[in-house]
Design an enzyme around this catalytic site. Structure first.
Site, PDB file in Angstrom:
ATOM      1  N   PRO A   2       0.051  -1.018   0.543  1.00 36.11           N
ATOM      2  CA  PRO A   2       0.003   0.366   0.177  1.00 36.11           C
ATOM      3  C   PRO A   2       1.012   1.578   0.119  1.00 36.11           C
ATOM      4  O   PRO A   2       1.740   0.988   0.741  1.00 36.11           O
ATOM      5  CB  PRO A   2      -0.862  -0.267   1.579  1.00 36.11           C
ATOM      6  N   GLU A   3       0.850   2.259  -0.914  1.00 31.24           N
ATOM      7  CA  GLU A   3       1.704   3.928  -0.588  1.00 31.24           C
ATOM      8  C   GLU A   3       0.184   4.827   0.277  1.00 31.24           C
ATOM      9  O   GLU A   3      -0.961   3.676   0.434  1.00 31.24           O
ATOM     10  CB  GLU A   3       0.975   4.064  -2.179  1.00 31.24           C
ATOM     11  N   LYS A  52       3.586   5.840   4.823  1.00 26.10           N
ATOM     12  CA  LYS A  52       2.764   4.405   5.448  1.00 26.10           C
ATOM     13  C   LYS A  52       2.196   4.228   6.744  1.00 26.10           C
ATOM     14  O   LYS A  52       1.534   2.978   7.395  1.00 26.10           O
ATOM     15  CB  LYS A  52       3.813   3.551   4.347  1.00 26.10           C
ATOM     16  N   ASN A 164       6.251   2.529  -4.910  1.00 24.54           N
ATOM     17  CA  ASN A 164       7.273   2.172  -6.354  1.00 24.54           C
ATOM     18  C   ASN A 164       5.599   2.873  -7.941  1.00 24.54           C
ATOM     19  O   ASN A 164       6.313   3.173  -8.734  1.00 24.54           O
ATOM     20  CB  ASN A 164       7.447   0.693  -6.640  1.00 24.54           C
ATOM     21  N   ARG A 262      12.964  -2.227  -5.484  1.00 24.55           N
ATOM     22  CA  ARG A 262      10.991  -3.039  -6.605  1.00 24.55           C
ATOM     23  C   ARG A 262      11.128  -2.107  -7.868  1.00 24.55           C
ATOM     24  O   ARG A 262      12.517  -1.388  -8.323  1.00 24.55           O
ATOM     25  CB  ARG A 262      10.096  -2.003  -5.677  1.00 24.55           C
TER      26      ARG A 262
END
Ligand SMILES: [Zn+2]
Length: 274
Positions: A2-3, A52, A164, A262
């Site tokens: 999750p961003e 986050k 990402n 990533r």
């Protein structure tokens, strides 16, 4: 993973469902039983996010600190739909009132902390486009670093909340070469990136989706300005997860490689700017 927009959305929904009321807190799975007992029957005062990290403040200076990590989820539902819902899966923490049920599953962090401990978490995080107007503290780190801008944008102590997808998409939107070292990034480029994140992340909070393609950005902004709902169907992006496909802008093939753990996606033709 999750961003930041997901955490801010969860904070908003938790706040809307529970703020100002005493709540029951439990750990159906059992691993958070002692922590839940410290919070249960207390008034939930506020839910807030920084990057986050999620902080749910209860009366008595008790703060529930949550980080979802890679696989965690936090769902908030109206109790009228779920009733005495059976516990599905491994629910680490459940917050309930007669009207709402929130279930936390699979978090990396779920702990009761003090205000001082919360302050220590904030101190380690960079500015968050959803909290801070000024991204100057991020610039201070970026322009002194030899790391690539693609790596720096993922570092939560430089900039909090960007993951990402936003990293890839915002660099594409400004045609920035992701390999540019931070020390060679122009200040004007950084200011455009920061302003763009301040524009895009709220659309993510509003729609629960990452919206970056210009036509969709315009569509969502227009709907929100009119107070209308937004129904986006398929997920679109400029470069994210489009390896080997044609760039939407120039037709070159979108490339991918691992940067900071990533997969970075970019268009080598469009993104030449430092
Ligand atoms: Zn291109």
């Amino acid at each position: 993973m999750p961003e930041g927009h997901t955490l801010h959305r969860i904070a908003r929904d938790l706040h809307g469902a529970f703020a100002g009321t005493p709540v029951e807190v439990s750990s159906p799975q059992g691993r958070f039983g002692a922590g839940a007992a410290l919070l249960s029957e207390h008034v939930l005062l506020e839910a807030r996010a920084h990057g986050k990290h999620l902080f749910i403040e209860f009366a008595g200076e008790r703060i529930l600190h949550v980080h979802l990590g890679l696989i965690g989820t936090f769902t908030i539902d109206a109790a009228e739909y779920v009733g005495e819902r059976p516990v599905i899966g491994q629910v680490r923490c459940r917050i309930t009132t007669g009207r709402h049920v929130a279930d936390l599953r699979g978090p990396m962090t779920c702990a009761v902390i003090t205000p001082e401990e919360e302050a220590a978490v904030h101190a380690k995080l960079g500015p968050d486009p959803l909290r801070d107007e000024d991204g100057g503290a991020a610039w201070e780190r970026i322009h002194r670093s030899r790391k690539s801008v693609a790596a720096l944008l993922m570092e939560q102590d430089v900039l909090a909340g960007v993951g990402n997808v936003y990293r890839c998409e915002v660099l594409f939107r400004h045609r920035i070469n992701p390999a540019t070292p931070g020390e060679r990034l122009k200040r004007t480029s950084w200011e455009l990136v920061w302003a763009d994140l301040r524009r895009l992340l709220p659309l993510g909070v509003a729609t629960s989706r990452i919206v970056t393609v210009s036509e969709e950005v315009a569509e969502v902004e227009s709907a929100l300005a009119k107070g209308e709902g937004v129904h986006l169907t398929e997920r679109t992006s400029y470069v994210y997860k489009r390896t080997g496909r044609e760039c939407r802008r120039c037709g070159s093939i979108v490339r991918a490689k691992d940067v900071a753990g990533r997969t970075l996606y970019w268009c080598g033709n469009c993104q030449r700017r430092s």
